[in-house]
Design a protein around this motif. Structure first.
Motif, PDB file in Angstrom:
ATOM      1  N   LEU B  55      -8.094  -2.427  -2.202  1.00  0.00           N
ATOM      2  CA  LEU B  55      -6.954  -2.186  -1.334  1.00  0.00           C
ATOM      3  C   LEU B  55      -7.239  -2.712   0.070  1.00  0.00           C
ATOM      4  O   LEU B  55      -6.344  -3.232   0.743  1.00  0.00           O
ATOM      5  CB  LEU B  55      -6.631  -0.687  -1.284  1.00  0.00           C
ATOM      6  N   MET B  58      -6.189  -6.028   0.947  1.00  0.00           N
ATOM      7  CA  MET B  58      -4.786  -6.206   1.297  1.00  0.00           C
ATOM      8  C   MET B  58      -4.507  -5.648   2.687  1.00  0.00           C
ATOM      9  O   MET B  58      -3.354  -5.528   3.101  1.00  0.00           O
ATOM     10  CB  MET B  58      -3.882  -5.486   0.293  1.00  0.00           C
ATOM     11  N   PHE B  60      -4.978  -2.608   3.435  1.00  0.00           N
ATOM     12  CA  PHE B  60      -4.340  -1.320   3.168  1.00  0.00           C
ATOM     13  C   PHE B  60      -5.403  -0.242   2.985  1.00  0.00           C
ATOM     14  O   PHE B  60      -6.420  -0.469   2.350  1.00  0.00           O
ATOM     15  CB  PHE B  60      -3.496  -1.447   1.893  1.00  0.00           C
ATOM     16  N   ARG B  62      -5.573   3.983   1.900  1.00  0.00           N
ATOM     17  CA  ARG B  62      -4.773   5.130   1.444  1.00  0.00           C
ATOM     18  C   ARG B  62      -4.754   6.208   2.514  1.00  0.00           C
ATOM     19  O   ARG B  62      -5.566   6.213   3.429  1.00  0.00           O
ATOM     20  CB  ARG B  62      -5.389   5.708   0.163  1.00  0.00           C
ATOM     21  N   ASP B  63      -3.824   7.162   2.363  1.00  0.00           N
ATOM     22  CA  ASP B  63      -3.806   8.321   3.247  1.00  0.00           C
ATOM     23  C   ASP B  63      -5.160   8.998   3.192  1.00  0.00           C
ATOM     24  O   ASP B  63      -5.703   9.209   2.114  1.00  0.00           O
ATOM     25  CB  ASP B  63      -2.725   9.315   2.781  1.00  0.00           C
ATOM     26  N   ARG B  88       3.216  -6.602   5.903  1.00  0.00           N
ATOM     27  CA  ARG B  88       4.234  -6.323   4.906  1.00  0.00           C
ATOM     28  C   ARG B  88       4.732  -7.611   4.257  1.00  0.00           C
ATOM     29  O   ARG B  88       4.967  -7.677   3.060  1.00  0.00           O
ATOM     30  CB  ARG B  88       5.394  -5.595   5.587  1.00  0.00           C
ATOM     31  N   ARG B  89       4.875  -8.663   5.078  1.00  0.00           N
ATOM     32  CA  ARG B  89       5.362  -9.935   4.541  1.00  0.00           C
ATOM     33  C   ARG B  89       4.348 -10.608   3.616  1.00  0.00           C
ATOM     34  O   ARG B  89       4.695 -11.416   2.771  1.00  0.00           O
ATOM     35  CB  ARG B  89       5.717 -10.883   5.678  1.00  0.00           C
ATOM     36  N   ARG B  91       2.124  -8.814   1.684  1.00  0.00           N
ATOM     37  CA  ARG B  91       1.964  -7.986   0.480  1.00  0.00           C
ATOM     38  C   ARG B  91       3.110  -8.231  -0.484  1.00  0.00           C
ATOM     39  O   ARG B  91       4.258  -8.276  -0.093  1.00  0.00           O
ATOM     40  CB  ARG B  91       1.941  -6.503   0.856  1.00  0.00           C
ATOM     41  N   GLY B  92       2.758  -8.370  -1.738  1.00  0.00           N
ATOM     42  CA  GLY B  92       3.779  -8.623  -2.742  1.00  0.00           C
ATOM     43  C   GLY B  92       4.100 -10.098  -2.837  1.00  0.00           C
ATOM     44  O   GLY B  92       4.371 -10.619  -3.912  1.00  0.00           O
ATOM     45  N   TYR B  97      -0.754  -6.613  -6.274  1.00  0.00           N
ATOM     46  CA  TYR B  97      -1.641  -5.546  -6.735  1.00  0.00           C
ATOM     47  C   TYR B  97      -1.215  -5.072  -8.119  1.00  0.00           C
ATOM     48  O   TYR B  97      -0.021  -4.887  -8.376  1.00  0.00           O
ATOM     49  CB  TYR B  97      -1.559  -4.398  -5.730  1.00  0.00           C
ATOM     50  N   VAL B  98      -2.173  -4.905  -9.011  1.00  0.00           N
ATOM     51  CA  VAL B  98      -1.896  -4.331 -10.326  1.00  0.00           C
ATOM     52  C   VAL B  98      -2.699  -3.037 -10.446  1.00  0.00           C
ATOM     53  O   VAL B  98      -3.922  -3.055 -10.338  1.00  0.00           O
ATOM     54  CB  VAL B  98      -2.281  -5.300 -11.461  1.00  0.00           C
ATOM     55  N   SER B 105       2.822   3.883 -11.888  1.00  0.00           N
ATOM     56  CA  SER B 105       3.083   2.998 -10.764  1.00  0.00           C
ATOM     57  C   SER B 105       4.429   2.294 -10.840  1.00  0.00           C
ATOM     58  O   SER B 105       4.853   1.673  -9.876  1.00  0.00           O
ATOM     59  CB  SER B 105       1.976   1.956 -10.636  1.00  0.00           C
ATOM     60  N   PHE B 106       5.092   2.360 -11.997  1.00  0.00           N
ATOM     61  CA  PHE B 106       6.474   1.899 -12.050  1.00  0.00           C
ATOM     62  C   PHE B 106       7.370   3.058 -11.637  1.00  0.00           C
ATOM     63  O   PHE B 106       7.148   4.203 -12.064  1.00  0.00           O
ATOM     64  CB  PHE B 106       6.847   1.459 -13.472  1.00  0.00           C
ATOM     65  N   ALA B 119      10.451  -7.862  -5.265  1.00  0.00           N
ATOM     66  CA  ALA B 119       9.600  -8.641  -4.355  1.00  0.00           C
ATOM     67  C   ALA B 119      10.144 -10.052  -4.110  1.00  0.00           C
ATOM     68  O   ALA B 119      10.349 -10.430  -2.960  1.00  0.00           O
ATOM     69  CB  ALA B 119       8.170  -8.659  -4.872  1.00  0.00           C
ATOM     70  N   HIS B 123      11.525 -10.816  -0.413  1.00  0.00           N
ATOM     71  CA  HIS B 123      10.685 -11.714   0.391  1.00  0.00           C
ATOM     72  C   HIS B 123      11.334 -13.076   0.535  1.00  0.00           C
ATOM     73  O   HIS B 123      10.727 -13.998   1.101  1.00  0.00           O
ATOM     74  CB  HIS B 123       9.294 -11.860  -0.232  1.00  0.00           C
TER      75      HIS B 123
ATOM     76  N   PRO C 214       2.066   7.335  -7.186  1.00  0.00           N
ATOM     77  CA  PRO C 214       1.600   5.948  -7.216  1.00  0.00           C
ATOM     78  C   PRO C 214       2.722   4.924  -7.070  1.00  0.00           C
ATOM     79  O   PRO C 214       2.488   3.854  -6.507  1.00  0.00           O
ATOM     80  CB  PRO C 214       0.945   5.830  -8.590  1.00  0.00           C
ATOM     81  N   TYR C 215       3.940   5.220  -7.555  1.00  0.00           N
ATOM     82  CA  TYR C 215       4.962   4.183  -7.465  1.00  0.00           C
ATOM     83  C   TYR C 215       5.432   3.964  -6.036  1.00  0.00           C
ATOM     84  O   TYR C 215       5.958   2.904  -5.713  1.00  0.00           O
ATOM     85  CB  TYR C 215       6.130   4.438  -8.422  1.00  0.00           C
ATOM     86  N   GLU C 217       3.252   4.093  -3.498  1.00  0.00           N
ATOM     87  CA  GLU C 217       2.194   3.208  -3.004  1.00  0.00           C
ATOM     88  C   GLU C 217       2.449   1.788  -3.482  1.00  0.00           C
ATOM     89  O   GLU C 217       2.296   0.814  -2.733  1.00  0.00           O
ATOM     90  CB  GLU C 217       0.835   3.695  -3.507  1.00  0.00           C
ATOM     91  N   MET C 218       2.872   1.668  -4.746  1.00  0.00           N
ATOM     92  CA  MET C 218       3.158   0.353  -5.312  1.00  0.00           C
ATOM     93  C   MET C 218       4.251  -0.350  -4.503  1.00  0.00           C
ATOM     94  O   MET C 218       4.138  -1.534  -4.188  1.00  0.00           O
ATOM     95  CB  MET C 218       3.619   0.518  -6.766  1.00  0.00           C
ATOM     96  N   ARG C 220       5.003   0.077  -1.428  1.00  0.00           N
ATOM     97  CA  ARG C 220       4.427  -0.364  -0.158  1.00  0.00           C
ATOM     98  C   ARG C 220       3.599  -1.623  -0.364  1.00  0.00           C
ATOM     99  O   ARG C 220       3.654  -2.554   0.425  1.00  0.00           O
ATOM    100  CB  ARG C 220       3.510   0.732   0.413  1.00  0.00           C
ATOM    101  N   LEU C 221       2.831  -1.641  -1.463  1.00  0.00           N
ATOM    102  CA  LEU C 221       1.961  -2.794  -1.710  1.00  0.00           C
ATOM    103  C   LEU C 221       2.762  -4.020  -2.116  1.00  0.00           C
ATOM    104  O   LEU C 221       2.234  -5.132  -2.121  1.00  0.00           O
ATOM    105  CB  LEU C 221       0.923  -2.451  -2.788  1.00  0.00           C
ATOM    106  N   LYS C 222       4.016  -3.813  -2.498  1.00  0.00           N
ATOM    107  CA  LYS C 222       4.871  -4.959  -2.773  1.00  0.00           C
ATOM    108  C   LYS C 222       5.501  -5.471  -1.486  1.00  0.00           C
ATOM    109  O   LYS C 222       6.332  -6.374  -1.507  1.00  0.00           O
ATOM    110  CB  LYS C 222       5.991  -4.565  -3.763  1.00  0.00           C
ATOM    111  N   GLY C 223       5.131  -4.863  -0.360  1.00  0.00           N
ATOM    112  CA  GLY C 223       5.615  -5.342   0.927  1.00  0.00           C
ATOM    113  C   GLY C 223       7.035  -4.930   1.238  1.00  0.00           C
ATOM    114  O   GLY C 223       7.740  -5.621   1.969  1.00  0.00           O
ATOM    115  N   MET C 224       7.458  -3.792   0.680  1.00  0.00           N
ATOM    116  CA  MET C 224       8.817  -3.345   0.983  1.00  0.00           C
ATOM    117  C   MET C 224       8.843  -2.668   2.352  1.00  0.00           C
ATOM    118  O   MET C 224       7.889  -2.048   2.776  1.00  0.00           O
ATOM    119  CB  MET C 224       9.294  -2.360  -0.090  1.00  0.00           C
TER     120      MET C 224
END
Lengths: 307, 546, 318
Positions: B55, B58, B60, B62-63, B88-89, B91-92, B97-98, B105-106, B119, B123, C214-215, C217-218, C220-224
């Protein structure tokens, strides 16, 4: 005008509370050792304020006859006297000393609320532990019963039962305790279920341990922390409920000194700009705030330690 | 290497995590360079800080974590100094990230396609229509079934292995320069894992994407990475290209990681006499769902039966039937030739005593509020009537047996032990009952490999010393190879094959056993390539179709 | 889709069943009355003849189940028998106007409290551990701890003394909406303050819980953008928890309304109930309790149905 005066006093009170809380934390940290010392030293000001208030209430409740200048029920003057050196907070609608009744009220109101909470906890947590540990029809039966009881708003249910059984202190305690035990049951059952699914409980069952050992040795030590926090919260609810009933004239009955009914008896003064009747109400609020602050801190600590 | 090729350049990265009011270091100054199109494997046991570094790449944290030092240069951009908007621009769009758990995560509220298109559309890489078209293409490349249609499902309508591939496709949606894979196959069964691995490797190669592949599994990373970096508690141990690292590890820690797979117990003599435990034609169900179907096997003294299968195969249910937690609807369990009551509550104290259990998660298997003295002492007190001094003596003896120093440990709480030590206490508690038979339920799968190895050796030694019969439940064939004498392979509640270990690992196999065996990654970097070639030649179903 | 309909039907059936059992408890509780209903009505002065007469009049000579069925059948048609305290006056008459007043007050308070609480709760969750969060949280904690009558009297002290708002909320039938809103402002504000505190804290907890998934965080990591993360990713999943929070707190209004009505002498059901309890006017107490309980059950039921509908896992099966 009234608003500005209120604002001024609110600020003064807040400042005083912060200072006192800070002092109390220093004192408490100074007289304790080890783990306790660390916890107290790092406690937020809100929590130390709460602990200070609880300590003061306890002292007042225990020493009520020593502190109060007049007896609880004696008519000592004419009614609605203003604040004087003789009667610090004036007198009430019957001419009894307001300050003395406040002091005795600590003992009565807090004592009754505490007894009620304790009883509610005894009923609720024992049944909750049993239901979650034994499971099966016992769990189903108790849970459905509690569901139904909880479908009736608690104050309404209390009013209904008080209509039927009349308003004595004993019925008040029993009625509120039974109604509140349903909430305790829900929580203790949920917490216990979280522990019962643990492998160590399964291991104990497979070892052939009996129900009493299971509950007292394996489960209880692991559910005490959340239950203690819940005790604080439940106390607040019970305390407020009893005060509300007393305020409505259906709880603790005169001539027993009690904060809720004191507000009711003297409420007319407020419209004349006299804040005396607000004092017992404020006393209720202050204790509830204090308990909530301490519980909040404990819950935060528990969640912080877990992560 | 030329500087122009360098995509990611991390120097002296330090990351801290909050514990109470203090900040504790998680990553202590890591350097990392990654060239365009290169795949770097980050390997380490739990607590090594590998996900945190991923992370961190990237920009990034975490909290409760913060990047406290070092420099992160991505294509010349300093991510630590970049504004939130600039990050932000990136990332993604340029770094994707997977995550480990695709199911979590979905976003459960949106269809896969909406999440895919988010994305690229946001973007400004392509229009919604282009993105949808592109998604179908990528889904097809990832060998997802029904690529045209699968995007219009909600996450809960898609299986775990497919979701993980859909997530990889989503990460690819903007054709990023770099993808961080954070343990993407750890939560999957072996036979599913292979499809996902193949799909990921394929697509990364096709698009020439650089990747950081984070995992704790050496054999997996050997398939995926060009270079491997080994981490231990936030420090780098060593780094080399994959083949060199596999062939000639330099550091002792790395060598020990390599060596753990070498343990294999001696072949035992053939079974004699009657079995300690016999499972006879057992079927069991949870409500209307039948989870065990006519299962039979025997377990002899001094021998280990490994029950192998993937999640849902019924291997743990079999253990629940033997212990009496789940009474079977048909069949019975015999102990030394005599039938055991189906429900544990009807069993005698002696019957309970002789069948003990060791659990997967030592954390939940030991009551956190009891000291080791109480944890181990209770069975000895209860079954054998030991009291006072005799009891303490026995507890000390048991601690010696599991290679823990009594004086140091006897009055500790489980929270004051490491994961491996907790598992040893679990073993000691089982031994305290002086049983004939022990069920080991995935006892090593929650442990780091070196620790797991120690537990296996200990169990092996104890079996010889105490004449124990083991039933070893596991999904891990390496564990089977290390410790089993007999193997039972289970699939969907049935036994598909059983026999001695030698028979099981030598052909001919039952097709499912074959699939299972061949799906276990090996340390050979060419293993995946060869396997896929072999499978396509034999006409085995393409990974996506399973 | 049919599955969702079935689930909703199940919920409705369960709600009805609950209401039925609740009515049984409310009616049956009077059976626990020490002595007799009739004696309770007449007090100590009762002679055996008058007791017998009143028993007949109230139908107390009938067995329990017949009286219950009669009562329930009446209740369904909004006929709750007649009052004991005001002999002969139908309970329904006493309730009707007051029910409207109470509903008006509750809706008034809800209209102020719900948007305010949701806004404060969401902002506090987003700016977690900021000064704003700490201040709102501590204030909310204090407000929860205040008895309703304390809040009410403080408001009277501050706002009614200056003559800004009336401290007695008399509601003449002729008053138009604006007049009504003005007259009942203080009771509504009291309820709002108390309920907002509870609702805000629960909303905050629900959103924080959601934001740690987690979603999020995801996303955010997608740059939203942060706004998109909240609106597009968090909110659709927040419907169920927020609806539940709202329902719980609206149900709480029911309890709060009783005390507040008494303080402000507001002519609503709560007042009627308190008066009837002290007069031991059992038919009235039963009727009001049943109405409050029904409202409570209905609220929870609505929340249940909305959360079901907002959950894609239930809406679209595999």
């Amino acid at each position: 005008m009234g608003f500005l005066v209120f604002l001024f006093w609110a600020c003064v009170t807040l400042a005083a509370a912060i200072a006192l809380a800070w002092g109390f934390r220093k004192l408490a940290a100074a007289v304790t050792k080890g783990e306790m010392h660390r916890a107290l030293r790092d406690a937020p000001l809100t929590a130390s304020f709460g602990m200070m208030v609880i300590a003061i209430y306890l002292i007042v409740a225990i020493l009520a006859p020593v502190i109060a200048p007049y007896p609880e029920r004696m008519i000592v003057s004419t009614q609605f006297q203003p604040w004087t050196a003789e009667h610090w907070l004036g007198t009430d609608a019957l001419g009894r000393d307001m300050f003395s009744r406040m002091v005795y009220g600590t003992r009565n109101t807090v004592g009754i609320a505490f007894a009620t909470t304790a009883l509610a906890f005894l009923i609720g947590s024992v049944l909750g532990l049993l239901a979650a540990t034994v499971g099966g029809w016992l769990d189903q039966g108790l849970s459905r019963l509690v569901d139904v009881f909880m479908a009736i708003p608690s104050l309404i249910f209390a009013l209904l039962l008080l209509t039927i059984f009349g308003t004595s202190i004993l019925t008040l305690i029993l009625v509120i305790a039974v109604i509140d035990s349903t909430r305790v049951f829900r929580l203790s059952r949920a917490v216990t279920e979280g522990v019962v699914v643990m492998d160590y409980v399964e291991a104990a069952r497979l070892r052939g341990e009996g129900l009493v050992y299971l509950i007292t040795r394996e489960i209880l030590p692991n559910v005490t922390a959340p239950l203690v926090a819940e005790f604080g919260l439940r106390f607040c609810f019970v305390f407020l409920a009893i005060s509300a009933l007393s305020f409505l004239g259906l709880g603790i009955q005169p001539p027993t000194a009690d904060w809720g009914s004191m507000v009711r008896e003297n409420a007319t003064l407020i419209t004349f700009g006299d804040i005396t009747p607000l004092l017992p109400a404020g006393a209720i609020a202050l204790l509830t705030v204090a308990v909530n602050f301490v519980v909040d801190w404990q819950l935060y600590r528990a969640s912080g330690l877990k992560e | 290497m030329s500087d122009k090729d360098i995509l990611l350049d991390i120097k002296g990265l330090k990351i801290e995590g909050k514990a109470g009011d203090d900040w504790l270091p998680i990553v202590n100054g890591i350097d990392l360079t990654l060239r365009k199109g290169e795949v770097l494997g980050l390997i380490g046991e739990s607590g090594a800080g590998k996900s945190t570094i991923g992370l961190g790449a990237m920009g990034f944290a975490r909290d409760g974590c913060r990047i406290s030092g070092g420099q992160i240069l991505f294509d010349g951009i300093d991510l630590r100094k970049a504004s939130a908007d600039k990050l932000r621009r990136l990332r993604g769009k340029r770094i994707a990230y997977v995550a480990q758990s695709a199911a979590a995560s979905f976003n459960p509220a949106h269809k896969l396609m909406d999440q895919y298109c988010e994305a690229p559309v946001r973007h400004g890489v392509m229009s919604r229509a282009e993105a949808e078209h592109d998604a179908v293409e990528l889904y097809r490349k990832m060998q997802l079934p029904n690529p045209e249609e699968i995007g219009f499902r909600y996450p809960h309508q898609v299986s775990g292995g497919q979701l993980q591939r859909a997530m990889t496709a989503m990460a690819m949606s903007c054709r990023p320069d770099l993808i961080i894979f954070d343990e993407p196959t750890t939560a999957l069964d072996v036979t599913t894992q292979i499809e996902v691995l193949a799909a990921i490797r394929d697509i990364v190669e096709q698009f020439g994407t650089a990747a950081i592949y984070i995992t704790h599994d050496l054999a997996v990373v050997a398939q995926m990475a060009d270079r491997i970096k080994i981490l231990l508690r936030g420090d780098e141990i060593e780094e080399a290209d994959t083949r060199t690292m596999l062939a000639q590890p330099k550091h002792d820690y790395t060598k020990s990681l390599w060596a753990v797979r070498s343990f294999q117990r001696e072949t035992q003599a053939a079974p004699e006499g009657q079995p300690v435990v016999s499972v006879r034609g057992v079927s069991a169900a949870y409500g209307p769902v039948r989870v065990l179907d006519d299962v039979s096997f025997d377990i002899y003294a001094r021998r280990t039966v490994a029950v192998v299968g993937e999640s849902g195969s019924g291997k743990s249910t079999a253990a629940r039937v033997i212990t009496g937690l789940l009474p079977p609807i048909e069949g019975e369990v015999l102990f030394e030739g005599k039938s055991l009551p189906a429900d544990y509550r009807q069993r005698t104290r002696d019957q309970l005593r002789h069948a003990q259990m060791i659990y997967q998660m030592a954390d939940t298997a030991l009551n956190p509020k009891l000291t080791i003295r109480k944890l181990i002492g209770r069975p000895a007190q209860m079954y054998l009537g030991l009291r006072g001094k005799a009891l303490t003596e026995r507890i000390r003896e048991l601690l010696h047996l599991i290679e823990m120093e009594p004086d140091d440990f006897i009055d500790r709480l489980p929270s004051e032990l490491s994961g491996g030590q907790k598992q040893r206490i679990g073993i000691a508690r089982a031994l305290a009952a002086e049983p004939r038979f022990i069920i080991c339920d995935e006892v090593t799968s929650a442990l780091d490999q070196i620790v797991a190895e120690g537990i296996l050796r200990l169990l092996d030694r104890l079996q010889g010393e105490l004449d124990l019969a083991y039933m070893f439940i596991t999904h891990d064939l390496a564990t089977v190879r290390a410790i089993a004498d007999d193997v039972v392979v289970m699939q969907q509640g049935r036994v598909v094959e059983q026999g001695t270990k030698a028979e099981m690992f030598a052909p001919p196999h039952h097709p499912y056993t074959e699939l299972l065996l061949s799906s276990v990654p090996e340390m050979d970097p060419d293993w995946l390539t060869h396997l896929l070639e072999k499978r396509s030649k034999q006409g085995m179903p393409a990974p996506g179709a399973i | 889709m049919t599955l969702v309909l079935r689930m909703i039907a199940q919920r409705l059936a369960l709600g009805l069943l609950t209401l039925f059992v609740v009515s049984l408890i409310i009616f049956g509780a009077t059976e626990l009355l020490p002595g007799d209903f009739a004696e309770a009505v007449l007090g100590q002065a009762a002679t055996p003849e008058t007791v017998a007469a009143i028993r007949r009049e109230l139908g107390l000579d009938q067995p329990f189940y017949i009286r219950y069925v009669d009562w329930l059948w009446g209740a369904v048609q909004f006929d709750f028998g007649s009052s004991l305290a005001q002999r002969g006056r139908p309970v329904a008459d006493m309730i009707l106007g007051r029910l409207g007043n109470t509903l008006f007050l509750a809706l008034y308070a809800a209209a102020m409290a719900v948007p305010l609480a949701l806004m404060l709760g969401i902002l506090a969750a987003l700016w977690r551990n900021s000064l704003f969060d700490r201040v709102t949280n501590s204030s909310a904690l204090s407000a929860i701890s205040f008895p309703e009558f304390f809040v009410a009297y403080i408001l009277i002290y501050i706002l009614a003394q200056g003559g800004w708002f009336p401290s007695m909320a008399r509601m003449p039938a002729s008053a138009d909406l604006g007049e009504k809103l003005y007259r009942s402002f203080l009771p509504a504000l009291t309820l709002t303050l108390v309920v907002t505190a509870h609702m805000m804290r629960m909303t905050r907890a629900a959103i924080i819980n959601l934001l740690s998934s987690p979603y999020i965080e995801m996303a955010r990591l997608k740059g939203m953008r942060p706004s998109r993360v909240i609106v597009h990713h968090a909110l659709p999943n927040a419907i169920a928890p927020i609806v539940n929070v709202v329902a719980i707190n609206l149900a709480y209004l029911i309890t709060g309304v009783v005390v507040v009505e008494v303080v402000f002498v507001y002519p609503g059901l709560g007042q009627l109930m308190v008066d009837s309890v002290s007069r031991r006017d059992i038919p009235v107490v039963q009727a009001v309790a049943l109405i409050f309980a029904a409202a409570y059950v209905l609220l929870n039921l609505t929340a249940d149905v909305i959360s079901t509908l907002s959950n894609p896992r239930l809406m679209y099966r595999k």
